[in-house]
Scaffold this motif. Structure first.
Motif, PDB file in Angstrom:
ATOM      1  N   ASP A 182       0.363  67.244  17.085  1.00 36.34           N
ATOM      2  CA  ASP A 182       0.403  68.671  17.387  1.00 36.34           C
ATOM      3  C   ASP A 182       1.734  68.924  18.085  1.00 36.34           C
ATOM      4  O   ASP A 182       1.852  68.766  19.295  1.00 36.34           O
ATOM      5  CB  ASP A 182      -0.774  69.048  18.290  1.00 36.34           C
ATOM      6  CG  ASP A 182      -0.745  70.508  18.707  1.00 36.34           C
ATOM      7  OD1 ASP A 182       0.070  71.279  18.136  1.00 36.34           O
ATOM      8  OD2 ASP A 182      -1.508  70.880  19.633  1.00 36.34           O
ATOM      9  N   VAL A 183       2.752  69.276  17.321  1.00 40.02           N
ATOM     10  CA  VAL A 183       4.107  69.374  17.856  1.00 40.02           C
ATOM     11  C   VAL A 183       4.586  70.822  17.811  1.00 40.02           C
ATOM     12  O   VAL A 183       4.387  71.526  16.824  1.00 40.02           O
ATOM     13  CB  VAL A 183       5.066  68.433  17.083  1.00 40.02           C
ATOM     14  CG1 VAL A 183       5.044  68.690  15.597  1.00 40.02           C
ATOM     15  CG2 VAL A 183       6.474  68.521  17.634  1.00 40.02           C
ATOM     16  N   ARG A 184       5.194  71.256  18.903  1.00 40.77           N
ATOM     17  CA  ARG A 184       5.666  72.641  18.993  1.00 40.77           C
ATOM     18  C   ARG A 184       6.947  72.702  19.817  1.00 40.77           C
ATOM     19  O   ARG A 184       7.253  71.793  20.600  1.00 40.77           O
ATOM     20  CB  ARG A 184       4.609  73.534  19.649  1.00 40.77           C
ATOM     21  CG  ARG A 184       4.291  73.184  21.097  1.00 40.77           C
ATOM     22  CD  ARG A 184       3.251  74.109  21.693  1.00 40.77           C
ATOM     23  NE  ARG A 184       2.899  73.748  23.067  1.00 40.77           N
ATOM     24  CZ  ARG A 184       3.570  74.143  24.148  1.00 40.77           C
ATOM     25  NH1 ARG A 184       4.637  74.940  23.996  1.00 40.77           N
ATOM     26  NH2 ARG A 184       3.185  73.778  25.351  1.00 40.77           N
ATOM     27  N   ALA A 185       7.676  73.786  19.641  1.00 43.37           N
ATOM     28  CA  ALA A 185       8.876  74.026  20.431  1.00 43.37           C
ATOM     29  C   ALA A 185       8.492  74.564  21.806  1.00 43.37           C
ATOM     30  O   ALA A 185       7.462  75.224  21.972  1.00 43.37           O
ATOM     31  CB  ALA A 185       9.780  75.026  19.718  1.00 43.37           C
ATOM     32  N   GLY A 186       9.302  74.275  22.802  1.00 41.62           N
ATOM     33  CA  GLY A 186       9.036  74.753  24.151  1.00 41.62           C
ATOM     34  C   GLY A 186      10.285  74.709  25.003  1.00 41.62           C
ATOM     35  O   GLY A 186      11.355  74.270  24.567  1.00 41.62           O
ATOM     36  N   THR A 187      10.163  75.149  26.213  1.00 38.42           N
ATOM     37  CA  THR A 187      11.273  75.111  27.159  1.00 38.42           C
ATOM     38  C   THR A 187      11.333  73.741  27.832  1.00 38.42           C
ATOM     39  O   THR A 187      10.363  72.976  27.786  1.00 38.42           O
ATOM     40  CB  THR A 187      11.082  76.173  28.241  1.00 38.42           C
ATOM     41  OG1 THR A 187       9.908  75.834  29.013  1.00 38.42           O
ATOM     42  CG2 THR A 187      10.898  77.568  27.627  1.00 38.42           C
ATOM     43  N   PRO A 188      12.448  73.406  28.487  1.00 37.95           N
ATOM     44  CA  PRO A 188      12.479  72.164  29.252  1.00 37.95           C
ATOM     45  C   PRO A 188      11.367  72.086  30.295  1.00 37.95           C
ATOM     46  O   PRO A 188      10.789  71.010  30.513  1.00 37.95           O
ATOM     47  CB  PRO A 188      13.864  72.180  29.903  1.00 37.95           C
ATOM     48  CG  PRO A 188      14.697  72.977  28.953  1.00 37.95           C
ATOM     49  CD  PRO A 188      13.781  74.051  28.439  1.00 37.95           C
ATOM     50  N   GLY A 189      11.054  73.206  30.906  1.00 42.66           N
ATOM     51  CA  GLY A 189       9.979  73.225  31.889  1.00 42.66           C
ATOM     52  C   GLY A 189       8.631  72.907  31.279  1.00 42.66           C
ATOM     53  O   GLY A 189       7.822  72.179  31.872  1.00 42.66           O
ATOM     54  N   GLU A 190       8.371  73.438  30.085  1.00 46.39           N
ATOM     55  CA  GLU A 190       7.109  73.141  29.406  1.00 46.39           C
ATOM     56  C   GLU A 190       7.048  71.674  28.999  1.00 46.39           C
ATOM     57  O   GLU A 190       5.990  71.043  29.079  1.00 46.39           O
ATOM     58  CB  GLU A 190       6.963  74.043  28.175  1.00 46.39           C
ATOM     59  CG  GLU A 190       6.716  75.503  28.523  1.00 46.39           C
ATOM     60  CD  GLU A 190       6.759  76.406  27.311  1.00 46.39           C
ATOM     61  OE1 GLU A 190       5.936  77.344  27.240  1.00 46.39           O
ATOM     62  OE2 GLU A 190       7.617  76.187  26.435  1.00 46.39           O
ATOM     63  N   ALA A 191       8.183  71.119  28.592  1.00 46.95           N
ATOM     64  CA  ALA A 191       8.217  69.698  28.243  1.00 46.95           C
ATOM     65  C   ALA A 191       7.946  68.830  29.469  1.00 46.95           C
ATOM     66  O   ALA A 191       7.255  67.815  29.403  1.00 46.95           O
ATOM     67  CB  ALA A 191       9.567  69.346  27.626  1.00 46.95           C
ATOM     68  N   ALA A 192       8.486  69.247  30.620  1.00 42.55           N
ATOM     69  CA  ALA A 192       8.346  68.469  31.852  1.00 42.55           C
ATOM     70  C   ALA A 192       6.940  68.501  32.420  1.00 42.55           C
ATOM     71  O   ALA A 192       6.593  67.673  33.266  1.00 42.55           O
ATOM     72  CB  ALA A 192       9.331  68.968  32.905  1.00 42.55           C
ATOM     73  N   ALA A 193       6.123  69.436  31.961  1.00 44.28           N
ATOM     74  CA  ALA A 193       4.741  69.516  32.435  1.00 44.28           C
ATOM     75  C   ALA A 193       3.823  68.549  31.694  1.00 44.28           C
ATOM     76  O   ALA A 193       2.655  68.401  32.069  1.00 44.28           O
ATOM     77  CB  ALA A 193       4.224  70.943  32.283  1.00 44.28           C
ATOM     78  N   CYS A 194       4.349  67.863  30.679  1.00 51.21           N
ATOM     79  CA  CYS A 194       3.535  66.917  29.906  1.00 51.21           C
ATOM     80  C   CYS A 194       3.269  65.646  30.709  1.00 51.21           C
ATOM     81  O   CYS A 194       3.865  65.413  31.753  1.00 51.21           O
ATOM     82  CB  CYS A 194       4.243  66.573  28.596  1.00 51.21           C
ATOM     83  SG  CYS A 194       4.379  67.955  27.431  1.00 51.21           S
ATOM     84  N   ASP A 195       2.375  64.822  30.202  1.00 47.90           N
ATOM     85  CA  ASP A 195       2.071  63.544  30.862  1.00 47.90           C
ATOM     86  C   ASP A 195       3.284  62.625  30.902  1.00 47.90           C
ATOM     87  O   ASP A 195       3.493  61.881  31.868  1.00 47.90           O
ATOM     88  CB  ASP A 195       0.933  62.831  30.129  1.00 47.90           C
ATOM     89  CG  ASP A 195      -0.365  63.611  30.150  1.00 47.90           C
ATOM     90  OD1 ASP A 195      -0.654  64.251  31.183  1.00 47.90           O
ATOM     91  OD2 ASP A 195      -1.088  63.585  29.130  1.00 47.90           O
ATOM     92  N   VAL A 196       4.069  62.651  29.819  1.00 47.20           N
ATOM     93  CA  VAL A 196       5.283  61.843  29.718  1.00 47.20           C
ATOM     94  C   VAL A 196       6.408  62.756  29.266  1.00 47.20           C
ATOM     95  O   VAL A 196       6.201  63.651  28.436  1.00 47.20           O
ATOM     96  CB  VAL A 196       5.113  60.689  28.710  1.00 47.20           C
ATOM     97  CG1 VAL A 196       6.391  59.832  28.642  1.00 47.20           C
ATOM     98  CG2 VAL A 196       3.910  59.826  29.056  1.00 47.20           C
ATOM     99  N   LEU A 197       7.593  62.553  29.815  1.00 45.63           N
ATOM    100  CA  LEU A 197       8.774  63.326  29.436  1.00 45.63           C
ATOM    101  C   LEU A 197       9.918  62.372  29.156  1.00 45.63           C
ATOM    102  O   LEU A 197      10.164  61.444  29.935  1.00 45.63           O
ATOM    103  CB  LEU A 197       9.180  64.282  30.566  1.00 45.63           C
ATOM    104  CG  LEU A 197      10.554  64.959  30.434  1.00 45.63           C
ATOM    105  CD1 LEU A 197      10.551  65.967  29.289  1.00 45.63           C
ATOM    106  CD2 LEU A 197      10.957  65.640  31.741  1.00 45.63           C
ATOM    107  N   SER A 198      10.619  62.580  28.053  1.00 48.33           N
ATOM    108  CA  SER A 198      11.866  61.865  27.786  1.00 48.33           C
ATOM    109  C   SER A 198      12.994  62.878  27.661  1.00 48.33           C
ATOM    110  O   SER A 198      12.882  63.852  26.910  1.00 48.33           O
ATOM    111  CB  SER A 198      11.775  61.038  26.494  1.00 48.33           C
ATOM    112  OG  SER A 198      10.962  59.896  26.665  1.00 48.33           O
TER     113      SER A 198
END
Length: 331
Positions: A182-198
């Motif tokens: 389930d892949v979607r576009a988002g902001t850096p902030g939304e990416a950083a809210a995930c369990d893991v961030l690269s």
């Protein structure tokens, strides 16, 4: 005796990610034990060509196996515009330690992508929450693909948030993985809210702020590989359980290089090196860990370990192009 020539497709096919992840962890373990030799990365600066060369030699003894080699890599920023070539290209020479015979010459660019993803996977396996299911990636270039490929081998990733200023790169990334996640576009902030961030960008102004990061997020800071590069805000680094791959490289050109040289961040703020964690000298994630950061600069031992995996599989599968580099074959 024949030397095996392996192009990027051969490297991709034979760098089977589970094996590469295991090999990279073995390499970190050998380095921590003192069973590796890795001279400092050397540079040849070519400002007249807007570029540089970097040499990365290493030898490691993982116990069941040993390996040696050198990667010769460049960064020429004007290549795409002026020469229709990639900015970064690499060549790996993989040698037999017992007699120095060049077993293989292989594409180092694809190898770098695979081993970089694998390094993030090793750190994620030890530092991310066990039930992590979401992965954020900031930067939709080629490195993003192997970040997802590798991390999905150590955690049950279901949701992916990809962030990049280039909408076309985001669209290509989503198309490549939409059938698997389930892949979607988002902001850096939304990416950083995930369990893991690269994070896999070349920025010099941080794009991940303290308020963005989830309470138990694990961050793989993979983009900084030169002085001045800085993806993660100082406040994040100072509050995190901070793990590095190598003190000399990280303080010189890793994610921590800017705050370290400014005196904002000191050795007391560094929890440890990844080798200490994989050997059990220091704990990985615990209930008290909070959020964590892995500062990865990329080590020559990783290239050598990954090259061994590629060579062994390619030899088994009769891939590549054998040739008599040294002219030793009998007439």
């Amino acid at each position: 005796m024949q030397t095996l020539l392996l192009n990027s497709a051969d490297v991709s096919e034979n760098a089977q990610m589970p094996d590469v992840i295991d090999a990279i962890e073995d390499a970190f373990r050998a380095y921590e034990r003192g069973d590796a030799q890795m001279p400092a990365k050397s540079y040849i600066d070519l400002p007249e060509y807007a570029g540089d060369f970097r040499s990365m030699p290493a030898y490691l003894d993982a116990g069941d196996w040993d390996a040696a080699g050198i990667k010769w890599v460049n960064v020429h920023t004007e290549n795409p515009e002026k020469h229709d070539l990639p900015t970064v290209m690499g060549t790996m020479i993989y040698s037999d330690p017992k007699n120095a015979f060049p077993l293989a010459i292989m594409d180092g660019t694809e190898l770098t992508m695979k081993r970089t993803g694998a390094a993030a996977a090793v750190a994620t396996d030890h530092l991310a929450v066990a039930d992590a299911t979401s992965l954020g990636i900031v930067g939709a270039g080629v490195q993003a693909y192997t970040q997802l490929e590798a991390i999905a081998k150590v955690r049950d990733i279901q949701e992916v948030v990809i962030s990049d200023l280039d909408e076309e790169r985001v669209a290509r990334f989503i198309e490549a993985f939409e059938d698997q996640f389930d892949v979607r576009a988002g902001t850096p902030g939304e990416a950083a809210a995930c369990d893991v961030l690269s994070t896999v960008t070349p920025v010099e102004d941080p794009i991940i702020n303290r308020e963005d990061v989830g309470e138990h997020t694990h961050i793989n800071a993979m983009g900084a590989d030169a002085e001045g590069k800085h993806e993660i805000a100082d406040e994040v680094l100072l509050d995190a359980t901070l793990v590095i791959d190598d003190h000399e490289q990280c303080t010189h050109s890793g994610e921590i290089n800017v705050p370290y040289h400014a005196g904002t961040l000191t050795d007391e703020d560094i929890y440890g090196e990844i080798g200490q964690i994989v050997t059990g000298k220091k704990a990985g994630r615990t209930e008290e860990t909070g959020f964590s950061v892995f500062d990865s600069t990329g080590l020559a031992i990783q290239d050598v370990a990954a090259a061994r995996v590629v060579y062994e599989h390619a030899d088994e599968n009769d891939n590549g192009y054998p040739f008599d580099l040294l002219g030793l074959s009998e007439e």
